[in-house]
Design an enzyme around this catalytic site. Structure first.
Site, PDB file in Angstrom:
ATOM      1  N   HIS A 267       0.832  -1.210   0.000  1.00 55.84           N
ATOM      2  CA  HIS A 267       0.000   0.000   0.000  1.00 55.84           C
ATOM      3  C   HIS A 267       0.866   1.259   0.000  1.00 55.84           C
ATOM      4  O   HIS A 267       0.676   2.165  -0.832  1.00 55.84           O
ATOM      5  CB  HIS A 267      -0.914  -0.019   1.231  1.00 55.84           C
ATOM      6  CG  HIS A 267      -1.803   1.169   1.359  1.00 55.84           C
ATOM      7  ND1 HIS A 267      -3.116   1.176   0.948  1.00 55.84           N
ATOM      8  CD2 HIS A 267      -1.566   2.416   1.869  1.00 55.84           C
ATOM      9  CE1 HIS A 267      -3.650   2.363   1.187  1.00 55.84           C
ATOM     10  NE2 HIS A 267      -2.733   3.134   1.759  1.00 55.84           N
ATOM     11  N   GLU A 268       1.824   1.315   0.913  1.00 53.27           N
ATOM     12  CA  GLU A 268       2.667   2.515   1.002  1.00 53.27           C
ATOM     13  C   GLU A 268       3.595   2.640  -0.203  1.00 53.27           C
ATOM     14  O   GLU A 268       3.920   3.754  -0.630  1.00 53.27           O
ATOM     15  CB  GLU A 268       3.460   2.507   2.308  1.00 53.27           C
ATOM     16  CG  GLU A 268       2.610   2.509   3.576  1.00 53.27           C
ATOM     17  CD  GLU A 268       1.565   3.623   3.632  1.00 53.27           C
ATOM     18  OE1 GLU A 268       1.770   4.679   2.993  1.00 53.27           O
ATOM     19  OE2 GLU A 268       0.533   3.417   4.290  1.00 53.27           O
ATOM     20  N   HIS A 271       1.776   4.552  -2.819  1.00 55.08           N
ATOM     21  CA  HIS A 271       1.902   5.995  -2.597  1.00 55.08           C
ATOM     22  C   HIS A 271       3.277   6.489  -3.052  1.00 55.08           C
ATOM     23  O   HIS A 271       3.403   7.530  -3.719  1.00 55.08           O
ATOM     24  CB  HIS A 271       1.739   6.313  -1.104  1.00 55.08           C
ATOM     25  CG  HIS A 271       0.329   6.293  -0.614  1.00 55.08           C
ATOM     26  ND1 HIS A 271      -0.660   7.065  -1.157  1.00 55.08           N
ATOM     27  CD2 HIS A 271      -0.252   5.594   0.401  1.00 55.08           C
ATOM     28  CE1 HIS A 271      -1.798   6.866  -0.499  1.00 55.08           C
ATOM     29  NE2 HIS A 271      -1.572   5.961   0.459  1.00 55.08           N
ATOM     30  N   GLU A 297      -4.678   7.915  -3.076  1.00 55.82           N
ATOM     31  CA  GLU A 297      -5.185   6.648  -2.548  1.00 55.82           C
ATOM     32  C   GLU A 297      -5.479   5.653  -3.663  1.00 55.82           C
ATOM     33  O   GLU A 297      -5.356   4.444  -3.469  1.00 55.82           O
ATOM     34  CB  GLU A 297      -6.429   6.880  -1.693  1.00 55.82           C
ATOM     35  CG  GLU A 297      -6.171   7.542  -0.362  1.00 55.82           C
ATOM     36  CD  GLU A 297      -5.192   6.769   0.518  1.00 55.82           C
ATOM     37  OE1 GLU A 297      -5.150   5.529   0.428  1.00 55.82           O
ATOM     38  OE2 GLU A 297      -4.474   7.412   1.289  1.00 55.82           O
TER      39      GLU A 297
END
Length: 500
Positions: A267-268, A271, A297
């Site tokens: 997830h990170e 980003h 997101e």
């Protein structure tokens, strides 16, 4: 001196000032990153002062009369290129908003947020919302005042939502959540009628160091450059950047839960890939910044869910995972693993939720924030409202504050208005995922036979990352997919996955 030369000189002066302001803001961001990773507990008070001072300095630099005059002069000049004009227009928009806050307000708000963050950490350690409550009360007071200073037409929460998603309002968010809640509830009921997937093997013992090495391997494979970034441990996973060549991600590790570290890292990384893909030439300028929080997101949710919960991805990586963790996965087949990572079951913690129930977590926070800013709820009411809604929407009793109202870092940061972008990001991600597979039919085969996601990353870089803030979220989505936000694409994607 001709007109174009004069305009170029003015624009260069604008760039110089914007980059000096960025230098201060990113120096401030380094202190904030350290605050969440390595700061000794006794350094918290002075760090709060340092952060407040730099916040005040950056605000004063950006809202100076001379800089306002420069922006007003430049925006009237017809000689600007389209890129230059868009930078100036966006900066003038930001300037106009920032002028609504005095330096004293900015400093006091920053000090309140720093105190709030450190008491949130303490409250989580002690598993006691009461430790956090008075500091949250102060942050809410500032956010209510901020909403009034910014101004709004219908609801004070509109002003705060607009800070994260331009044009977002309570009316729009209410409609989007109303549109998806019924279909998601129906799909959840349908899934719950079937036998529950066995994921007990994901709760074995996974040594911290081995998980850490696995996470760094995955980050590299997905395209994250450790030459332009790093990874660390934090209480709550996050990504921050100081320029596109210095992007930091954090994760947290549970030795008895394999989900936690792996998917929070992916997830990170999503980003971080966005931040590393922003144009260097636009450093300090709006076109060197991300479009919005929902588009940000969309990048993390796309990698975490559309890619890393899919069979093509694990067709390549699962044998590697089995080699790294033979005791845990040697006797687990890939389809059993895929069923486990796509298991749908109501849970207490948002960051660990499945793709379907995740949005009920977001709805609860959105409703709570909306009422806190409107004044119909206060900080003392948070645990009660939270626990009631978790039982109503997810059928769960919240056992303690750490797994309840203390689980997210956002309020301690003063980030009211942020949560809706998590769901919006998932909806945009579904549209982008559908489009990239239409544009690159070979993508699925490439993922499953080589493990390479280079085709996907290149598509994201050229279609989304390169534009910075040039477009709004809706404009960007229409340009990439041919239509604006359409939550039915996400619902259809989930139905297809969960019924297959």
């Amino acid at each position: 001196m001709n007109i174009r030369t004069a305009t170029t000189d003015l624009y260069n002066s604008y760039c110089d000032q914007m980059r000096k302001i960025a230098d201060v803001r990113y120096s401030l961001a380094v202190l904030q990153w350290d605050q969440e990773t390595y700061l000794p507990p006794l350094g918290a008070d002075i760090r709060g002062r340092q952060i407040a001072t730099l916040t005040e300095i950056a605000h004063e630099m950006f809202t100076s009369h001379s800089f306002g005059d420069l922006l007003s002069n430049l925006v009237e000049r017809t000689e600007l290129t389209p890129e230059e004009r868009r930078n100036v227009e966006l900066s003038l928009e930001d300037y106009t908003k920032s002028k609504k806050f005095t330096p004293e307000f900015v400093r006091a708000r920053s000090e309140a947020i720093s105190a709030s963050f450190h008491h949130w950490l303490l409250a989580r350690k002690e598993n006691s919302y009461a430790v956090f409550k008075p500091y949250l009360e102060e942050v809410i007071r500032f956010k209510r005042e901020e909403a009034e200073l910014l101004g709004y037409e219908k609801h004070p929460y509109d002003a705060l939502m607009d800070e994260y998603e331009k044009g977002s309002t309570v009316d729009l968010a209410d409609k989007i959540f109303a549109d998806v809640q019924g279909p998601l509830r129906a799909l959840l009921n349908e899934v719950q009628q079937r036998p529950e997937a066995d994921d007990s093997f994901m709760q074995q013992h996974f040594p911290k160091d081995e998980q850490w090495a696995w996470g760094q391997y995955l980050a590299t494979q997905l395209g994250f450059s450790f030459g332009a970034g790093r990874q660390d441990i934090a209480e709550h996973p996050f990504c921050t950047n100081f320029n596109n060549r210095d992007v930091r991600i954090t994760t947290r590790i549970s030795e008895n839960d394999f989900y936690n570290m792996t998917w929070s890292t992916i997830h990170e990384v999503g980003h971080a890939l966005y931040e590393q893909g922003l144009p260097s030439i636009q450093y300090g300028l709006p076109l060197g910044e991300y479009t919005s929080l929902s588009i940000h997101e969309s990048q993390s949710r796309l990698w975490e869910n559309n890619v890393a919960r899919g069979l093509p991805f694990w067709t390549w990586y699962y044998p590697i995972l089995q080699h790294r963790f033979p005791a845990q996965f040697a006797n687990v087949g890939i389809l059993q693993f895929i069923n486990a990572v796509n298991k749908v079951k109501p849970s207490l913690v948002r960051t660990e939720a499945d793709e379907l129930t995740y949005h009920f977590h977001v709805m609860i926070r959105y409703e709570l924030e909306k009422q806190l800013i409107a004044g119909s709820l206060n900080a003392a009411d948070v645990p009660g409202f939270w626990n009631e809604q978790y039982e109503k929407l997810l059928g769960l009793k919240v056992p303690d504050d750490r797994q309840g109202a203390l689980q997210d870092v956002h309020w301690s940061h003063g980030s009211f208005g942020y949560f809706a972008t998590y769901s919006l990001g998932s909806f945009y991600a579904a549209q982008f995922w559908q489009q990239v597979n239409d544009d690159i039919p070979a993508l699925t085969n490439e993922l499953s036979t080589t493990g390479s996601s280079a085709l996907l990353l290149d598509w994201l870089r050229t279609r989304i990352h390169v534009h910075g803030r040039r477009y709004t979220s809706e404009e960007l989505c229409k340009m990439v997919t041919g239509k604006g936000l359409d939550s039915t694409v996400f619902v259809d994607y989930l139905r297809s996955k969960l019924r297959s």
